[in-house]
Design a protein around this motif. Structure first.
Motif, mmCIF file in Angstrom:
data_model
loop_
_atom_site.group_PDB
_atom_site.id
_atom_site.type_symbol
_atom_site.label_atom_id
_atom_site.label_comp_id
_atom_site.label_asym_id
_atom_site.label_seq_id
_atom_site.Cartn_x
_atom_site.Cartn_y
_atom_site.Cartn_z
ATOM 1 N N GLU A 18 -25.429 -25.006 -23.843
ATOM 2 C CA GLU A 18 -26.554 -24.072 -23.804
ATOM 3 C C GLU A 18 -27.096 -23.804 -25.207
ATOM 4 N N VAL A 19 -26.186 -23.592 -26.148
ATOM 5 C CA VAL A 19 -26.599 -23.323 -27.531
ATOM 6 C C VAL A 19 -27.331 -24.533 -28.114
ATOM 7 N N ALA A 20 -26.750 -25.716 -27.920
ATOM 8 C CA ALA A 20 -27.359 -26.938 -28.458
ATOM 9 C C ALA A 20 -28.729 -27.181 -27.844
ATOM 10 N N CYS A 21 -28.855 -26.895 -26.554
ATOM 11 C CA CYS A 21 -30.129 -27.080 -25.861
ATOM 12 C C CYS A 21 -31.194 -26.146 -26.428
ATOM 13 N N ALA A 22 -30.833 -24.883 -26.622
ATOM 14 C CA ALA A 22 -31.784 -23.912 -27.160
ATOM 15 C C ALA A 22 -32.248 -24.310 -28.559
ATOM 16 N N VAL A 23 -31.314 -24.745 -29.393
ATOM 17 C CA VAL A 23 -31.660 -25.152 -30.758
ATOM 18 C C VAL A 23 -32.546 -26.401 -30.740
ATOM 19 N N ALA A 24 -32.221 -27.351 -29.870
ATOM 20 C CA ALA A 24 -33.004 -28.589 -29.783
ATOM 21 C C ALA A 24 -34.441 -28.320 -29.361
ATOM 22 N N HIS A 25 -34.660 -27.228 -28.626
ATOM 23 C CA HIS A 25 -36.009 -26.894 -28.169
ATOM 24 C C HIS A 25 -36.620 -25.745 -28.963
ATOM 25 N N SER A 26 -36.012 -25.427 -30.104
ATOM 26 C CA SER A 26 -36.566 -24.389 -30.972
ATOM 27 C C SER A 26 -37.632 -24.992 -31.880
ATOM 28 N N GLN A 27 -38.347 -24.141 -32.579
ATOM 29 C CA GLN A 27 -39.386 -24.625 -33.483
ATOM 30 C C GLN A 27 -38.795 -25.194 -34.769
ATOM 31 N N THR A 28 -37.698 -24.596 -35.239
ATOM 32 C CA THR A 28 -37.110 -25.015 -36.512
ATOM 33 C C THR A 28 -36.032 -26.084 -36.353
ATOM 34 N N LYS A 29 -35.473 -26.212 -35.136
ATOM 35 C CA LYS A 29 -34.363 -27.145 -34.867
ATOM 36 C C LYS A 29 -33.148 -26.828 -35.740
ATOM 37 N N ASN A 30 -33.008 -25.552 -36.089
ATOM 38 C CA ASN A 30 -31.914 -25.106 -36.947
ATOM 39 C C ASN A 30 -31.200 -23.937 -36.274
ATOM 40 N N THR A 38 -39.855 -16.301 -32.893
ATOM 41 C CA THR A 38 -40.546 -15.537 -31.861
ATOM 42 C C THR A 38 -41.548 -16.458 -31.163
ATOM 43 N N PRO A 39 -41.378 -16.658 -29.859
ATOM 44 C CA PRO A 39 -40.301 -16.157 -29.000
ATOM 45 C C PRO A 39 -38.996 -16.916 -29.255
ATOM 46 N N PRO A 40 -37.865 -16.306 -28.945
ATOM 47 C CA PRO A 40 -36.579 -16.989 -29.159
ATOM 48 C C PRO A 40 -36.428 -18.162 -28.198
ATOM 49 N N PRO A 41 -35.867 -19.268 -28.658
ATOM 50 C CA PRO A 41 -35.684 -20.429 -27.775
ATOM 51 C C PRO A 41 -34.648 -20.144 -26.690
ATOM 52 N N LYS A 42 -34.857 -20.734 -25.529
ATOM 53 C CA LYS A 42 -33.957 -20.536 -24.398
ATOM 54 C C LYS A 42 -33.362 -21.874 -23.951
ATOM 55 N N PRO A 43 -32.125 -21.865 -23.465
ATOM 56 C CA PRO A 43 -31.516 -23.113 -22.979
ATOM 57 C C PRO A 43 -32.131 -23.553 -21.664
ATOM 58 N N VAL A 109 -32.951 -24.416 -11.022
ATOM 59 C CA VAL A 109 -32.814 -24.612 -12.466
ATOM 60 C C VAL A 109 -34.090 -24.297 -13.247
ATOM 61 N N ILE A 110 -35.132 -23.849 -12.566
ATOM 62 C CA ILE A 110 -36.382 -23.521 -13.257
ATOM 63 C C ILE A 110 -36.408 -22.022 -13.542
ATOM 64 N N THR A 111 -36.542 -21.681 -14.815
ATOM 65 C CA THR A 111 -36.591 -20.279 -15.230
ATOM 66 C C THR A 111 -37.922 -20.007 -15.921
ATOM 67 N N TYR A 112 -38.168 -18.739 -16.265
ATOM 68 C CA TYR A 112 -39.446 -18.350 -16.874
ATOM 69 C C TYR A 112 -39.206 -17.559 -18.151
ATOM 70 N N HIS A 113 -39.798 -18.051 -19.240
ATOM 71 C CA HIS A 113 -39.626 -17.422 -20.549
ATOM 72 C C HIS A 113 -40.894 -17.616 -21.377
ATOM 73 N N PRO A 114 -41.115 -16.763 -22.372
ATOM 74 C CA PRO A 114 -42.210 -17.003 -23.322
ATOM 75 C C PRO A 114 -41.916 -18.281 -24.106
ATOM 76 N N VAL A 115 -42.922 -19.121 -24.254
ATOM 77 C CA VAL A 115 -42.750 -20.407 -24.935
ATOM 78 C C VAL A 115 -43.814 -20.545 -26.022
ATOM 79 N N ALA A 116 -43.398 -21.018 -27.192
ATOM 80 C CA ALA A 116 -44.317 -21.148 -28.321
ATOM 81 C C ALA A 116 -45.461 -22.109 -28.025
#
Length: 211
Positions: A18-30, A38-43, A109-116
Motif C-alpha cells: 500500500e505504501v509503495a503504491c501510494a508513493v508510486a502514484h504521488s507527484q514527487t515519487k518520494n 496536496t492532495p495526499p496520494p492514496k494506495p 476495489v474502486i475508491t474515491y479520493h481527490p487526485v492531482a
C-alpha cells in the motif's frame, strides 16, 4: 498477457504494498516528500486483514475483460491503454464521480479520493493501473517490487498459473505420501472394490482373447 498474481496464503498484512503504491502514484515519487503533498496520494491496492492472525488479502483491480466498470461509465472515462490493452485505466479529467463503476465492480476495489490530475483536484474514481508508467520504463509494479514474502508476482498470466499449479500439486503429493506411509492396510471396503476391479479387468481381458 502480463498481470499481478496474488498468493493470499503468503500475505502477512504488512501493508508495504500500500505504501509503495501510494508513493508510486504521488507527484514527487518520494516517500518523505509525498507526505506533504496536496492532495495526499492514496494506495490503489488494499491489504485487508484476514480472520486469522498474520493473514491478509492484497485486493486490487483485476482489469477484467470485459470490464463492467468500463461498460457502465457514462463519460467514457474508463478505457483500455492503447499500448497495454490488458490494462484498464481511469482518466481523472473525465470522471464525474457518479460511482457507477464502484457499484458494478465485482471485487470492490474502486475508491474515491481527490487526485492531482483531476480538474481542480476533484474527488474522482481511483483504482490500480498496474503501474503502467513503471511498465513503460521497464520496471515491475511497485507493490510487487516491495513485497518481501512474494505474495505478489508479476509476469505472464499462464506462466504464473502453471507455476502455482505445480507448486500446489507438489504440496498435495507430499501430504498424500506422508499420510500413505502411516497407513499399514487399506480399509476393507477400499480393498474389496480394488479386488472387484481387478477381477473385472481380468474377465474383460480373457473375453477379448477368446474372441
Amino acid at each position: 498477457m502480463k498481470t499481478v498474481f496474488v498468493h493470499p496464503e503468503r500475505c502477512i498484512g504488512c501493508k508495504q504494498c500500500e505504501v509503495a503504491c501510494a508513493v508510486a502514484h504521488s507527484q514527487t515519487k518520494n516517500l518523505f516528500l509525498s507526505v506533504f503533498e496536496t492532495p495526499p496520494p492514496k494506495p490503489r491496492i488494499h491489504a485487508e486483514p484476514g480472520l486469522a492472525l498474520n493473514t491478509a488479502f492484497p485486493n486490487k483491480c483485476r482489469h477484467c475483460n470485459p470490464a463492467p466498470c468500463m461498460t457502465v461509465c457514462p463519460t467514457a472515462a474508463i478505457q483500455r491503454a492503447v499500448d497495454h490493452p490488458e490494462i484498464v485505466l481511469i482518466e481523472a479529467r473525465k470522471c464525474i464521480a457518479c460511482a457507477m463503476c464502484a457499484m458494478v465492480c465485482p471485487f470492490d476495489v474502486i475508491t474515491y479520493h481527490p487526485v492531482a490530475a483531476a480538474l481542480g483536484k476533484a474527488t474522482v474514481a481511483v483504482k490500480c493501473d498496474h503501474c503502467i508508467e513503471r511498465q513503460r520504463q521497464g520496471s515491475t509494479p511497485a507493490c510487487v517490487e516491495v513485497c518481501k514474502v512474494n505474495a505478489l508476482e508479476f509476469g505472464e498470466v499462464n506462466e504464473l498459473v502453471k507455476s502455482a499449479r505445480t507448486r500446489y500439486s507438489q504440496a498435495v503429493s507430499l501430504a498424500v505420501a506422508q499420510v500413505s506411509s502411516e497407513i499399514t492396510a487399506l480399509p476393507v471396503n477400499v480393498d474389496a472394490w480394488r479386488r472387484l476391479g481387478a477381477a473385472i479387468t481380468h474377465l474383460n481381458a480373457d473375453g477379448k482373447k477368446g474372441a
